[in-house]
Design an enzyme around this catalytic site. Structure first.
Site, PDB file in Angstrom:
ATOM      1  N   ARG A  51       0.878  -1.178   0.000  1.00 14.30           N
ATOM      2  CA  ARG A  51       0.000   0.000   0.000  1.00 14.30           C
ATOM      3  C   ARG A  51       0.916   1.229   0.000  1.00 14.30           C
ATOM      4  O   ARG A  51       2.135   1.109   0.089  1.00 14.30           O
ATOM      5  CB  ARG A  51      -1.021  -0.006   1.151  1.00 14.30           C
ATOM      6  CG  ARG A  51      -0.687  -0.728   2.409  1.00 14.30           C
ATOM      7  CD  ARG A  51       0.377  -0.102   3.245  1.00 14.30           C
ATOM      8  NE  ARG A  51       0.124   1.314   3.450  1.00 14.30           N
ATOM      9  CZ  ARG A  51       1.024   2.217   3.689  1.00 14.30           C
ATOM     10  NH1 ARG A  51       2.309   1.891   3.754  1.00 14.30           N
ATOM     11  NH2 ARG A  51       0.716   3.483   3.854  1.00 14.30           N
ATOM     12  N   GLY A  52       0.270   2.408  -0.080  1.00 14.02           N
ATOM     13  CA  GLY A  52       1.071   3.620  -0.253  1.00 14.02           C
ATOM     14  C   GLY A  52       1.190   3.877  -1.749  1.00 14.02           C
ATOM     15  O   GLY A  52       1.478   2.937  -2.525  1.00 14.02           O
ATOM     16  N   ARG A  88      -7.239  -0.194  -6.983  1.00 15.27           N
ATOM     17  CA  ARG A  88      -7.528   0.823  -5.946  1.00 15.27           C
ATOM     18  C   ARG A  88      -7.736   2.146  -6.692  1.00 15.27           C
ATOM     19  O   ARG A  88      -6.939   2.471  -7.574  1.00 15.27           O
ATOM     20  CB  ARG A  88      -6.389   0.953  -4.921  1.00 15.27           C
ATOM     21  CG  ARG A  88      -6.353  -0.223  -3.930  1.00 15.27           C
ATOM     22  CD  ARG A  88      -5.467   0.060  -2.746  1.00 15.27           C
ATOM     23  NE  ARG A  88      -6.101   0.919  -1.754  1.00 15.27           N
ATOM     24  CZ  ARG A  88      -5.453   1.465  -0.724  1.00 15.27           C
ATOM     25  NH1 ARG A  88      -4.157   1.231  -0.545  1.00 15.27           N
ATOM     26  NH2 ARG A  88      -6.081   2.229   0.143  1.00 15.27           N
ATOM     27  N   ASP A 240      -1.870  10.755  -2.035  1.00 13.35           N
ATOM     28  CA  ASP A 240      -2.187   9.738  -3.043  1.00 13.35           C
ATOM     29  C   ASP A 240      -2.460  10.360  -4.401  1.00 13.35           C
ATOM     30  O   ASP A 240      -2.405   9.685  -5.434  1.00 13.35           O
ATOM     31  CB  ASP A 240      -3.393   8.917  -2.598  1.00 13.35           C
ATOM     32  CG  ASP A 240      -2.971   7.971  -1.507  1.00 13.35           C
ATOM     33  OD1 ASP A 240      -2.846   8.426  -0.356  1.00 13.35           O
ATOM     34  OD2 ASP A 240      -2.716   6.804  -1.811  1.00 13.35           O
ATOM     35  N   ASN A 250      -5.332  12.604   0.497  1.00 10.76           N
ATOM     36  CA  ASN A 250      -4.493  11.714   1.324  1.00 10.76           C
ATOM     37  C   ASN A 250      -5.387  10.963   2.306  1.00 10.76           C
ATOM     38  O   ASN A 250      -6.600  11.169   2.355  1.00 10.76           O
ATOM     39  CB  ASN A 250      -3.404  12.516   2.051  1.00 10.76           C
ATOM     40  CG  ASN A 250      -2.343  11.619   2.675  1.00 10.76           C
ATOM     41  OD1 ASN A 250      -1.864  10.680   2.033  1.00 10.76           O
ATOM     42  ND2 ASN A 250      -1.986  11.849   3.920  1.00 10.76           N
TER      43      ASN A 250
HETATM   44  O1  MRU Z   1      -4.483   3.350   2.201  1.00  9.36           O
HETATM   45  P1  MRU Z   1      -2.993   3.521   2.133  1.00  9.36           P
HETATM   46  O2  MRU Z   1      -2.293   2.935   3.307  1.00  9.36           O
HETATM   47  O3  MRU Z   1      -2.449   3.025   0.817  1.00  9.36           O
HETATM   48  O4  MRU Z   1      -2.802   5.078   2.181  1.00  9.36           O
HETATM   49  C1  MRU Z   1      -1.505   5.603   2.095  1.00  9.36           C
HETATM   50  C2  MRU Z   1      -1.470   7.078   2.244  1.00  9.36           C
HETATM   51  O5  MRU Z   1      -2.469   7.728   2.436  1.00  9.36           O
HETATM   52  C3  MRU Z   1      -0.133   7.729   2.084  1.00  9.36           C
HETATM   53  O6  MRU Z   1      -0.078   8.902   2.825  1.00  9.36           O
HETATM   54  C4  MRU Z   1       0.088   8.079   0.605  1.00  9.36           C
HETATM   55  O7  MRU Z   1      -0.119   6.957  -0.203  1.00  9.36           O
HETATM   56  C5  MRU Z   1       1.425   8.622   0.352  1.00  9.36           C
HETATM   57  S1  MRU Z   1       2.641   7.372   0.438  1.00  9.36           S
HETATM   58  C6  MRU Z   1       4.162   8.031   0.196  1.00  9.36           C
END
Ligand code: MRU
Length: 356
Positions: A51-52, A88, A240, A250
Site C-alpha cells: 500500500r502507499g 484501488r 495519493d 491523502n
Molecule cells: O491506504 P494507504 O495505506 O495506501 O494510504 C496511504 C497514504 O495515504 C499515504 O499517505 C500516501 O499513499 C502517500 S505514500 C508516500
C-alpha cells in the site's frame, strides 16, 4: 531502510517472481511474500499487502511484467492493465505506472517485450528511490531551519504511513525526517494512529523504531491539542493524488489535521514525487474516494499475551459503519509541496514553476 539492522526495499524482482514485504502482517510478523501472477499483484494491492501510492504504482508495473511472463498476449496484457488500474481508485500512481509501462511496450515485438517491460519496471522503481531521496534532501532544509531557531528537539507530526514502507525506500513524508536524523538533528515524531487500519501505529512507528527515531503514537484526534500546546513544530504528510491546483488527496483525517495546523500557525507540508501529480483534473470533487469494507472499522487485529494474532469485533453487531479511506485537503491549508525538484507553493503556479 533497515529492519533488524538489515537493509531492505519494499519490493524486488528475483527468479521471475516479485518479492514484497506483506504489510498486513506488520508489525507483529515480518513476512516476505512471492507474487507470481498478475492476479497475485492485484490481490496484494487490493488487500493492502502492499500500500502507499508509490509502492502500489511499482507493484502494478511489476504486475505487467508478471502478466507477460504468464501469457505473452496483447489482449491479456490489456485486461491485466485495466484490472491493475482499477484495483484501488484514489492513488494516481497506479494509473501512472501502468500507462507508462503500456506506452513503453507499444510497438515492441513479442520476443523483446518481457525484457523491455522488466527494464521499465526497474526504472520506475529506481526513479522512485531517487525521487524520495531528493524529497528528503529538499525537506531537510525546512527541518534545519526550525532546528536552528529552536535549538531543541524538532517535533514533527505525520499521518498514516508515507514512510519507506509506502514507497520503495526513504518514504516521502519520512524522508526529510530520516535525512535530518542522519545529520544529527534531534527529531521526535508524533505518529497519528490512523484508524481504521492503523498505518501510523503499525507501520510508521515500526519503521521509525527500526531506524532509531524517537516517536510517540497518538490517537487521530490528539494532534489538535498538541498543536495548541505548542508541541508540534511542523506537519509533514504524504499524498495519493495532488492536483495541479495544489489540492491534496491523502488518508482520511489529513484534512482535519491541516485545519488544526492552520488554526495554530503550524506549517503543514505535503511531500510527493511527481508521479503523484494528476495534471488531468482541476476539481477535487472529481477525485474518486475509495470506500473500503466496513469490517476494517468494526474489527481490530492484535496479538495476545502469547503473541498469537487475533481479530476481534469492537462494534455492536447491528451497527452500520462507513469506511471512507481518503479525504481532500484544499491547497489553501498546505504551506508547501516538497517534491523531488524542490519545494513549491501548493498551486498551479507553484507546481508549473518547478515542473515545466
Ligand atoms: O491506504 P494507504 O495505506 O495506501 O494510504 C496511504 C497514504 O495515504 C499515504 O499517505 C500516501 O499513499 C502517500 S505514500 C508516500
Amino acid at each position: 531502510m533497515q529492519i533488524n539492522g538489515k537493509a531492505y526495499r519494499t519490493i524486488w524482482f528475483e527468479n521471475n517472481t516479485v518479492k514484497i514485504i506483506d504489510q498486513t502482517k506488520l508489525p507483529h510478523q515480518f513476512i516476505i511474500k512471492d507474487l507470481k501472477t498478475v492476479k497475485d499483484s492485484i490481490n496484494a494491492i487490493k488487500t493492502m499487502e502492499v500500500r502507499g501510492a508509490p509502492l502500489i504504482g511499482a507493484t502494478a508495473a511489476y504486475g505487467i511484467v508478471l502478466s507477460i511472463i504468464e501469457k505473452n498476449d496483447q489482449s491479456f496484457l490489456k485486461k491485466s492493465s485495466e484490472d491493475l488500474i482499477s484495483s484501488r481508485p484514489t492513488a494516481i500512481n497506479l494509473k501512472w505506472a501502468v500507462d507508462r509501462m503500456i506506452k513503453k511496450l507499444s510497438g515492441i515485438n513479442s520476443d523483446e517485450i518481457l525484457k523491455v517491460a522488466l527494464e521499465e519496471a526497474k526504472a520506475i522503481v529506481e526513479e522512485d528511490v531517487a525521487f524520495c531521496k531528493s524529497i528528503g534532501e529538499n525537506g531537510l532544509k525546512i527541518i534545519q531551519e526550525i532546528a536552528s531557531k529552536k535549538k531543541d528537539t524538532v517535533n514533527i507530526l505525520t499521518h498514516c504511513n508515507a514512510g519507506w514502507l509506502a514507497t520503495i525506500d526513504w518514504g516521502t513524508a519520512t524522508s526529510p525526517i530520516y535525512h535530518a536524523h542522519q545529520k544529527g538533528i534531534k527529531v521526535h515524531v508524533w505518529v497519528d494512529e490512523t484508524r481504521p487500519r492503523n498505518q501510523g501505529a503499525n507501520l510508521t512507528s515500526y519503521e521509525l523504531n527500526e531506524e532509531g527515531i524517537p516517536n510517540t503514537i497518538i490517537t487521530d484526534n490528539a494532534g489538535g491539542i498538541l498543536m495548541q500546546r505548542g508541541e508540534v513544530d511542523l506537519c509533514i504528510v504524504g499524498t495519493d493524488r495532488t492536483l495541479s491546483t495544489g489540492d491534496v488527496a491523502n488518508k482520511i483525517g489529513t484534512y482535519l489535521k491541516a485545519l488544526a495546523a492552520k488554526d495554530n500557525n503550524v506549517p503543514f507540508y505535503v511531500a510527493l514525487p511527481s508521479s503523484t501529480i494528476d495534471w488531468s483534473i482541476k476539481d477535487f470533487k472529481k477525485i474518486p474516494i475509495e470506500e473500503r469494507n466496513s469490517e476494517e472499522l468494526s474489527h481490530v487485529e492484535g496479538v495476545d499475551e502469547n503473541n498469537n494474532v487475533a481479530t476481534v469485533r469492537i462494534y455492536p453487531e447491528k451497527s452500520k459503519a462507513l469506511n471512507l479511506a481518503f479525504d481532500i485537503t484544499p491547497a489553501k491549508y498546505v504551506t508547501g509541496l516538497i517534491t523531488e525538484k524542490g519545494i513549491c507553493e501548493a498551486s498551479e503556479k507553484g507546481l508549473r514553476k518547478i515542473f515545466k
